[in-house]
Design a protein around this motif. Structure first.
Motif, PDB file in Angstrom:
ATOM      1  N   GLY A  70       0.767  -1.315   0.148  1.00 32.23           N
ATOM      2  CA  GLY A  70      -0.038   0.121  -0.225  1.00 32.23           C
ATOM      3  C   GLY A  70       0.829   1.272  -0.141  1.00 32.23           C
ATOM      4  N   ASN A  71       0.242   2.430  -0.042  1.00 32.24           N
ATOM      5  CA  ASN A  71       0.852   3.771  -0.101  1.00 32.24           C
ATOM      6  C   ASN A  71       1.588   3.866   1.181  1.00 32.24           C
ATOM      7  N   TRP A  96      -1.303   8.677   4.588  1.00 38.03           N
ATOM      8  CA  TRP A  96      -2.555   8.630   5.093  1.00 38.03           C
ATOM      9  C   TRP A  96      -2.620   9.627   6.094  1.00 38.03           C
ATOM     10  N   ASN A 171       5.286   0.034  -4.446  1.00 38.49           N
ATOM     11  CA  ASN A 171       3.609   0.015  -4.500  1.00 38.49           C
ATOM     12  C   ASN A 171       3.113   1.184  -5.411  1.00 38.49           C
ATOM     13  N   GLU A 172       2.438   0.907  -6.256  1.00 35.54           N
ATOM     14  CA  GLU A 172       1.806   1.983  -7.257  1.00 35.54           C
ATOM     15  C   GLU A 172       2.746   3.092  -7.723  1.00 35.54           C
ATOM     16  N   TRP A 177       0.024  10.299  -6.839  1.00 34.54           N
ATOM     17  CA  TRP A 177      -0.094  10.280  -5.349  1.00 34.54           C
ATOM     18  C   TRP A 177       0.787   9.528  -4.682  1.00 34.54           C
ATOM     19  N   GLU A 291      -4.206  -6.059  -5.141  1.00 34.37           N
ATOM     20  CA  GLU A 291      -5.053  -5.248  -4.650  1.00 34.37           C
ATOM     21  C   GLU A 291      -6.472  -5.260  -5.650  1.00 34.37           C
ATOM     22  N   TRP A 295     -14.754  -0.444  -3.851  1.00 31.24           N
ATOM     23  CA  TRP A 295     -14.302   0.759  -2.995  1.00 31.24           C
ATOM     24  C   TRP A 295     -15.221   1.974  -3.390  1.00 31.24           C
ATOM     25  N   ALA A 351      -8.221  -6.540  -1.239  1.00 25.57           N
ATOM     26  CA  ALA A 351      -7.915  -5.151  -0.330  1.00 25.57           C
ATOM     27  C   ALA A 351      -9.041  -4.707   0.382  1.00 25.57           C
TER      28      ALA A 351
HETATM   29  O1  AHR Z   1      -6.089  -0.232  -0.400  1.00 24.83           O
HETATM   30  C1  AHR Z   1      -6.012   1.163  -0.190  1.00 24.83           C
HETATM   31  C2  AHR Z   1      -4.941   1.867  -1.055  1.00 24.83           C
HETATM   32  O2  AHR Z   1      -5.265   1.767  -2.552  1.00 24.83           O
HETATM   33  C3  AHR Z   1      -3.529   1.211  -1.175  1.00 24.83           C
HETATM   34  O3  AHR Z   1      -2.714   1.890   0.024  1.00 24.83           O
HETATM   35  C4  AHR Z   1      -2.971   1.532  -2.441  1.00 24.83           C
HETATM   36  O4  AHR Z   1      -1.932   0.763  -2.959  1.00 24.83           O
HETATM   37  C5  AHR Z   1      -4.234   1.813  -3.266  1.00 24.83           C
HETATM   38  O5  AHR Z   1      -4.399   3.045  -4.048  1.00 24.83           O
END
Ligand code: AHR
Length: 504
Positions: A70-71, A96, A171-172, A177, A291, A295, A351
């Motif tokens: 994750g971020n 976050w 990650n990503e 972002w 992931e 959502w 996720a």
């Molecule tokens: O799962 C929530 C977030 O979604 C994660 O941190 C990120 O990798 C994605 O953008």
């Protein structure tokens, strides 16, 4: 509407990859703190792990769990989370906009994973950090001893190496972002060099390069190509991430989003294989869909308060989506999409596990429960064994604002020659009509229908019903109309339902 399926053991696609039923624990919101870890909770064990949540996690049974983001991972110093808890620093988590206390770290996660009985999948920070820190972490987790970092692990209480096999290279990294966002060229080079160095420490590890954060990214396709051109020989997987939601009260498009997931997967397979051909590589790169979920991001990215507008606090409530009957059926179709591509998608992580878009929910000091979406996940994790079958299907279709020609009934199946058992997983996407199903079982599972269960909006419920107030409001129940006769399984699938058949 109606649908006919033909299942035949001659049409096996691939063995069911056990890592297809993974989940994800990120230091985000209340996934870790007051999710899986809450010292002082009435059910907390000596390590501060919530036993009520542990019990639910064991039932749901994720086979692999990705950690710590994750971020979050892109600005994380892993060594903050090891050693005596009293000495661990409090840090700003930029991803976050939260305070990270570091009271939960690597050893706590490994302890939790051992108690769950799941495989850990780790991510390294390639945002604010790089190759050296990734190597330090791998030396700490996997090297037996006699070096600086492995001896630190032993001094911190783990005599044996953790032996983590699966590693995400960041990650990503394509996302603006992301803390430490990179271009494909920057990331491709870094991923390649980090992968090569990590393999010098442990030749047994498997490495995941970051693909696109979703298929709508402007760099989708070009990103995968360039990253893999730099790193093809050094990595094993390319990642995919995708989240879907119902928009503008358009449930029919939402219910068809697994079509997008199918196309996304097929596009990444084509892209990876094109790099393989062009580079004259021998091996194939598999896919780690690490992931995926429903959502409701509009709530998160909309006009309301954004994380950066809030004061810095510890584990704030973030994206605690409450899932409905509709969401459970859609999650069932996502599981079908993953399973029908299980020859190439060999790792996948829903996720996230608890509270944050969670399979499970828990309240601080309070109770814990399964969300609606936990049921399709748990059923497929438990029942999909042996070989994935190529399902030949015919049946009615529908059009929505976003898709045309969508099968109303979406199905997958597995057959396990060792046990003689098969399982059929079926979604009825019609909002208001029962769908007639006929399954020609050919040479599999024709002797007994062991169970037929369905999840749908039952008495007094509607498609928006969740398990928020009554924690067992939405659970699978028996589908009483299912029949097995002369090698044909027949059933009437309730409107908007997820149905599972077990046969032998
Ligand atoms: O799962 C929530 C977030 O979604 C994660 O941190 C990120 O990798 C994605 O953008």
């Amino acid at each position: 509407p109606s649908a006919k399926l033909v299942l035949d053991s001659a049409f096996a696609l691939a063995p069911v990859p056990r890592r297809l039923f993974g989940s994800f624990v990120e230091h985000m919101g209340r996934c870790v703190y007051t999710g899986i870890y809450e010292p002082g909770h009435p059910t907390a064990d000596a390590a501060g792990l919530r036993s009520d949540v542990l019990d639910l996690v064991r039932e749901v049974g994720p086979t692999v769990v990705r950690y710590p983001g994750g971020n979050f991972v892109s600005n994380y110093r892993w060594e903050d989370g090891v050693g005596p808890k009293a000495e661990r620093p409090r840090r700003l988590d930029l991803a976050w906009h939260s305070i990270e206390t570091n009271q939960f770290g690597l050893h706590e996660f490994m302890d939790w994973a051992g108690k769950v009985g799941t495989e850990p999948m780790m991510a390294v920070n390639l945002g604010t950090r790089g190759l050296q820190d990734a190597c330090d972490l791998l030396e700490y987790t996997n090297h037996p001893g006699g070096t600086y970092w492995s001896d630190r692990r032993i001094a911190d209480g783990a005599a044996d190496p953790f032996g983590v096999k699966l590693w995400c290279l960041g990650n990503e990294m394509d996302g603006p972002w992301q803390v430490g966002h990179k271009t494909a060229a920057e990331y491709g080079r870094l991923a390649n060099e980090t992968a090569k160095a990590m393999r010098l420490i442990d030749s047994e590890i498997e490495l995941v390069a970051c693909g696109s954060s979703n298929s709508a990214m402007p760099t989708f396709g070009a990103w995968e190509t360039e990253v893999l051109e730099h790193s093809y020989d050094a990595v094993d997987y390319i990642s995919l991430h995708a989240y879907y939601e119902e928009r503008a009260d358009d449930p029919l498009t939402f219910l068809a989003q697994a079509v997008n997931m199918d196309h996304f997967i097929e596009d990444v397979i084509s892209t990876a294989d094109a790099v393989r051909a062009k580079g004259r590589h021998r091996k194939r790169i598999n896919l780690s869909f690490d992931e995926w979920n429903v959502w409701y991001t509009e709530q998160f990215h909309g006009d309301g308060p954004q994380p950066k507008d809030r004061p810095w606090v510890e584990h704030p409530r973030l994206i605690e989506d409450e899932y409905s009957v509709t969401d459970a059926v859609v999650v069932g179709t996502f599981l079908n999409s993953l399973l029908r591509h299980g020859d190439r998608v060999t790792v996948a992580c829903q996720a996230q596990l608890v509270n944050v878009i969670g399979l499970l929910r828990s309240e601080p000091g309070g109770d814990a429960w399964k969300q609606t979406i936990a049921y399709p996940f748990e059923q497929m994790r438990r029942l999909a064994t042996g070989q994935i079958l190529r399902v030949t299907a015919t049946g009615d279709r529908y059009d929505s604002a976003g898709y045309t020609d969508v099968p109303i009934v979406d199905a997958t199946a597995t057959y396990d020659a060792e046990t003689g058992r098969s399982a059929v997983f079926v979604a009825n996407r019609s909002l208001d009509e029962t769908a007639g199903l006929e399954v020609d079982l050919r040479d599999i599972g024709g002797s007994a229908l062991l169970a037929a269960t369905t999840l749908h909006a039952g008495n007094g419920q509607d498609r928006h019903t969740t398990n928020r107030d009554d924690h067992t409001a939405v659970v699978p129940g028996a589908l009483k109309n299912a029949r097995l006769a002369d090698g044909t399984l027949s059933a009437q699938l309730p409107p908007l339902s997820w149905t599972v058949f077990e046969l032998e």
